[in-house]
Write an enzyme that holds these catalytic residues in place. Structure first.
Site, PDB file in Angstrom:
ATOM      1  N   LYS A  46      -0.020  29.370  90.365  1.00 19.95           N
ATOM      2  CA  LYS A  46       1.263  30.049  90.355  1.00 19.95           C
ATOM      3  C   LYS A  46       1.551  30.739  91.696  1.00 19.95           C
ATOM      4  CE  LYS A  46       0.590  31.468  85.533  1.00 19.95           C
ATOM      5  NZ  LYS A  46       0.416  32.647  84.645  1.00 19.95           N
ATOM      6  N   ASP A 103      -0.507  29.736  98.696  1.00 23.90           N
ATOM      7  CA  ASP A 103      -0.362  31.150  99.046  1.00 23.90           C
ATOM      8  C   ASP A 103      -1.538  31.675  99.866  1.00 23.90           C
ATOM      9  OD1 ASP A 103      -2.021  30.858  96.864  1.00 23.90           O
ATOM     10  OD2 ASP A 103      -1.390  32.698  95.881  1.00 23.90           O
ATOM     11  N   ILE A 104      -2.773  31.303  99.456  1.00 18.90           N
ATOM     12  CA  ILE A 104      -3.918  31.932 100.129  1.00 18.90           C
ATOM     13  C   ILE A 104      -5.118  30.999 100.207  1.00 18.90           C
ATOM     14  CG2 ILE A 104      -4.806  33.046  98.023  1.00 18.90           C
ATOM     15  CD1 ILE A 104      -5.424  35.528  99.847  1.00 18.90           C
ATOM     16  N   ASP A 106      -8.992  31.288 100.340  1.00 18.32           N
ATOM     17  CA  ASP A 106     -10.062  32.247 100.085  1.00 18.32           C
ATOM     18  C   ASP A 106     -11.396  31.536 100.357  1.00 18.32           C
ATOM     19  OD1 ASP A 106     -11.724  34.225  99.133  1.00 18.32           O
ATOM     20  OD2 ASP A 106     -10.486  34.723  97.428  1.00 18.32           O
ATOM     21  N   GLY A 108     -11.666  28.402 100.056  1.00 17.98           N
ATOM     22  CA  GLY A 108     -11.249  27.105 100.579  1.00 17.98           C
ATOM     23  C   GLY A 108     -11.418  25.969  99.582  1.00 17.98           C
ATOM     24  N   THR A 110      -9.975  25.287  96.741  1.00 15.75           N
ATOM     25  CA  THR A 110      -8.726  24.713  96.213  1.00 15.75           C
ATOM     26  C   THR A 110      -8.091  23.776  97.237  1.00 15.75           C
ATOM     27  OG1 THR A 110      -8.413  26.735  94.937  1.00 15.75           O
ATOM     28  CG2 THR A 110      -6.496  25.286  95.181  1.00 15.75           C
ATOM     29  N   LYS A 134      -7.937  34.428 104.686  1.00 22.55           N
ATOM     30  CA  LYS A 134      -8.865  35.553 104.773  1.00 22.55           C
ATOM     31  C   LYS A 134      -9.989  35.291 105.769  1.00 22.55           C
ATOM     32  CE  LYS A 134      -8.878  37.603 100.206  1.00 22.55           C
ATOM     33  NZ  LYS A 134      -9.802  37.801  99.063  1.00 22.55           N
TER      34      LYS A 134
HETATM   35  C1  PRP Z   1      -5.637  31.405  94.009  1.00 25.57           C
HETATM   36  C2  PRP Z   1      -4.673  30.981  95.086  1.00 25.57           C
HETATM   37  C3  PRP Z   1      -5.236  29.687  95.591  1.00 25.57           C
HETATM   38  C4  PRP Z   1      -6.726  29.835  95.336  1.00 25.57           C
HETATM   39  C5  PRP Z   1      -7.426  30.126  96.625  1.00 25.57           C
HETATM   40  O1  PRP Z   1      -5.296  30.803  92.825  1.00 25.57           O
HETATM   41  O2  PRP Z   1      -3.376  30.823  94.572  1.00 25.57           O
HETATM   42  O3  PRP Z   1      -4.732  28.576  94.881  1.00 25.57           O
HETATM   43  O4  PRP Z   1      -6.901  30.940  94.446  1.00 25.57           O
HETATM   44  O5  PRP Z   1      -8.794  30.352  96.414  1.00 25.57           O
HETATM   45  P1  PRP Z   1      -9.923  29.412  97.005  1.00 25.57           P
HETATM   46  O6  PRP Z   1      -9.622  29.221  98.456  1.00 25.57           O
HETATM   47  O7  PRP Z   1     -11.157  30.235  96.764  1.00 25.57           O
HETATM   48  O8  PRP Z   1      -9.940  28.126  96.240  1.00 25.57           O
HETATM   49  P2  PRP Z   1      -5.678  31.430  91.395  1.00 25.57           P
HETATM   50  O9  PRP Z   1      -6.801  30.631  90.817  1.00 25.57           O
HETATM   51  O10 PRP Z   1      -5.871  32.902  91.509  1.00 25.57           O
HETATM   52  O11 PRP Z   1      -4.412  31.079  90.527  1.00 25.57           O
HETATM   53  P3  PRP Z   1      -2.896  31.556  90.650  1.00 25.57           P
HETATM   54  O12 PRP Z   1      -2.350  30.950  91.934  1.00 25.57           O
HETATM   55  O13 PRP Z   1      -2.262  30.968  89.449  1.00 25.57           O
HETATM   56  O14 PRP Z   1      -2.862  33.063  90.666  1.00 25.57           O
END
Ligand code: PRP
Length: 184
Positions: A46, A103-104, A106, A108, A110, A134
């Site tokens: 999301k 969005d982010i 973290d 990596g 995903t 980050k």
């Molecule tokens: C968060 C964010 C990324 C992912 C990044 O998703 O939106 O998709 O984590 O983290 P990573 O680099 O450690 O893989 P989250 O699982 O929190 O779901 P959301 O986007 O629905 O809040």
């Protein structure tokens, strides 16, 4: 800034800095896709929903939008690595110019999973646009367009959440550590 919600420690990127950066990213993307007939923009639910909607509305490159939802074992901030698709794209992306919007970055995990999975579907091109990094990614990731490098703290707002809260704050802020510990 005054009157921050009680669990917010400080604002990291304010509303005007976000707007300025989103416009600059859109301009760069427009320049680099100037010869492309249509761009296929993939938002990752999301967290990317607000960033993606602002970015798309700044683009002049013709584009269509689609979404994917992924789930990882554990949550953002945890060491995991196992990612699976819980909602896939509506269309086949073969021969399309695909831009993934996240969005982010973290761990990596995903983005690494996404680029491998979408890359195997034979798009004409595949690039990534990530709002926040980050700087702690543990696996190979390729970010084509980056919004901001941020400190390694838990951030919320502008699409990002803590336990589904704070996604619609207009700025990106650091969450108070105490609230994280309380819910751990
Ligand atoms: C968060 C964010 C990324 C992912 C990044 O998703 O939106 O998709 O984590 O983290 P990573 O680099 O450690 O893989 P989250 O699982 O929190 O779901 P959301 O986007 O629905 O809040």
């Amino acid at each position: 800034m005054t009157n921050l919600p009680k669990d917010i420690e400080r604002v990291i990127v304010d509303q005007s800095a976000i707007a300025e950066r989103v416009s600059a990213l859109a301009q760069k993307i427009d320049e680099e896709y100037a010869d492309v007939e249509s761009l296929y923009i993939v938002g990752i639910l999301k967290g990317a929903f607000i960033f993606m909607s602002d970015l798309c509305r700044k683009l002049t490159t013709p584009h269509t939008v689609d979404f994917m939802a992924l789930s990882s074992y554990g949550m953002r901030g945890a060491n995991s690595g196992a990612v699976r698709i819980i909602m896939d794209l509506r269309e086949n992306i073969a021969n399309k110019h695909v831009l993934v919007v996240e969005d982010i970055l973290d761990t990596g995990a995903t983005l690494n999973y996404l680029t491998r999975t979408l890359g195997s579907r034979r798009p004409a091109s595949l690039r990534t646009c990530v709002l926040l990094d980050k700087g702690r990614s543990e696996v190979e990731t390729q970010v084509s367009y980056l919004g901001f490098q941020i400190p390694d703290v838990w951030v919320v707002g502008y699409g990002l959440d803590f336990a589904e809260q704070y996604r619609t704050l207009p700025y990106i802020a650091e969450l108070n550590q105490a609230i994280r510990k309380k819910s751990a």
